[in-house]
Scaffold this motif. Structure first.
Motif, short mmCIF file in Angstrom:
data_model
loop_
_atom_site.label_atom_id
_atom_site.label_comp_id
_atom_site.label_asym_id
_atom_site.label_seq_id
_atom_site.Cartn_x
_atom_site.Cartn_y
_atom_site.Cartn_z
N GLY A 1 -2.59 33.47 48.52
CA GLY A 1 -2.30 32.09 48.87
C GLY A 1 -1.20 31.49 48.03
N GLU A 2 -1.02 30.20 48.20
CA GLU A 2 0.06 29.46 47.55
C GLU A 2 -0.35 28.97 46.17
OE1 GLU A 2 2.45 25.31 48.42
OE2 GLU A 2 1.86 26.55 50.12
N VAL A 3 0.58 29.03 45.22
CA VAL A 3 0.37 28.49 43.87
C VAL A 3 1.39 27.38 43.66
CG1 VAL A 3 0.42 29.00 41.40
CG2 VAL A 3 -0.45 30.72 43.01
N ALA A 4 0.90 26.21 43.30
CA ALA A 4 1.79 25.06 43.04
C ALA A 4 2.57 25.31 41.75
CB ALA A 4 0.97 23.79 42.92
N PRO A 5 3.81 24.84 41.68
CA PRO A 5 4.63 25.09 40.50
C PRO A 5 4.08 24.48 39.21
CG PRO A 5 5.74 23.57 42.00
CD PRO A 5 4.52 24.08 42.70
N ASP A 6 3.29 23.43 39.30
CA ASP A 6 2.74 22.82 38.08
C ASP A 6 1.62 23.67 37.46
OD1 ASP A 6 0.88 22.30 40.10
OD2 ASP A 6 0.52 20.24 39.46
N ARG A 7 1.22 24.75 38.16
CA ARG A 7 0.21 25.67 37.62
C ARG A 7 0.82 26.84 36.86
NH1 ARG A 7 -3.42 27.62 42.18
NH2 ARG A 7 -4.30 28.82 40.47
N LEU A 8 2.15 26.99 36.90
CA LEU A 8 2.81 28.13 36.25
C LEU A 8 2.80 27.95 34.74
CD1 LEU A 8 5.95 28.49 38.57
CD2 LEU A 8 3.68 29.53 38.84
N LEU A 9 2.35 28.99 34.03
CA LEU A 9 2.28 28.93 32.57
C LEU A 9 3.25 29.88 31.87
CD1 LEU A 9 -1.57 28.71 32.04
CD2 LEU A 9 0.12 26.89 31.79
N GLY A 10 3.42 31.09 32.42
CA GLY A 10 4.29 32.06 31.76
C GLY A 10 4.54 33.27 32.63
N LEU A 11 5.63 33.96 32.33
CA LEU A 11 6.00 35.17 33.06
C LEU A 11 6.43 36.21 32.04
CD1 LEU A 11 6.61 36.58 35.78
CD2 LEU A 11 8.90 35.57 35.66
N GLY A 12 5.73 37.34 32.05
CA GLY A 12 6.04 38.39 31.09
C GLY A 12 6.13 39.74 31.75
N ASP A 13 6.07 40.78 30.94
CA ASP A 13 6.15 42.15 31.44
C ASP A 13 5.01 42.47 32.39
OD1 ASP A 13 8.39 42.72 29.91
OD2 ASP A 13 7.22 43.54 28.25
N HIS A 14 3.84 41.96 32.07
CA HIS A 14 2.63 42.35 32.80
C HIS A 14 2.31 41.46 34.00
CE1 HIS A 14 -1.25 44.19 33.39
NE2 HIS A 14 -1.86 43.03 33.23
N ALA A 15 2.54 40.15 33.90
CA ALA A 15 2.08 39.27 34.97
C ALA A 15 2.68 37.88 34.87
CB ALA A 15 0.55 39.14 34.91
N LEU A 16 2.55 37.16 35.99
CA LEU A 16 2.78 35.72 36.03
C LEU A 16 1.44 35.08 35.71
CD1 LEU A 16 4.35 33.12 36.80
CD2 LEU A 16 3.55 33.49 39.15
N VAL A 17 1.40 34.22 34.69
CA VAL A 17 0.15 33.58 34.29
C VAL A 17 0.15 32.16 34.83
CG1 VAL A 17 -1.34 32.91 32.36
CG2 VAL A 17 0.02 35.02 32.23
#
Length: 139
Positions: A119-135
């Motif tokens: 599903g969709e994730v709102a941009p205000d829920r984005l915390l971080g992006l690294g080698d392993h995952a989008l948190v």
């Protein structure tokens, strides 16, 4: 509004009319903290090397090309994390699918939504992006 997947493969066109394209868009780099596109990554030139242009050098993005204001600020590409295809985890470690695409405002570069296999994730829920995952923050 455009999707990241719609921008991939578009020619990067310099400001001078009649000049050939600089290359082809490979990906967009996102600054998760601000929720905006920070760079356009493209491959071009005789050796087909990857280079980056800061978002503020982009003049317009349309369905047929990315037109830039200036080509003087193109830099060799440095490692980055491509948002597309990344695994999505909540801050508590719960899996939330994989990133399929993201919508962004072509005028400002602001990310409007991230579309995952769950599903969709709102941009205000984005915390971080690294080698392993989008948190992301849990819903």
């Amino acid at each position: 509004m455009m999707l990241f997947t719609e921008v991939r493969g578009l020619p990067v066109v310099p400001p001078a009319a009649g000049a050939g394209p600089l290359g082809t868009v490979v990906s967009l780099t996102v600054d998760i903290a601000s929720g905006t596109v920070s760079h356009v990554r493209f491959r071009g030139g005789h050796l087909r090397r990857e280079a980056v242009l800061a978002w503020d050098t982009v003049d317009t993005i349309g369905p047929s090309a990315v037109r830039v204001r200036s080509t003087g600020s193109a830099e060799p590409a440095v490692p980055h994390h491509d948002l597309l295809g990344h695994r999505v985890l909540t801050e508590g470690g719960t899996a939330h699918g994989t990133v399929l695409d993201a919508a962004f405002d072509t005028a400002t570069g602001r990310v409007l939504a991230v579309f995952t296999t769950r599903g969709e994730v709102a941009p205000d829920r984005l915390l971080g992006l690294g080698d392993h995952a989008l948190v992301v923050r849990a819903a």
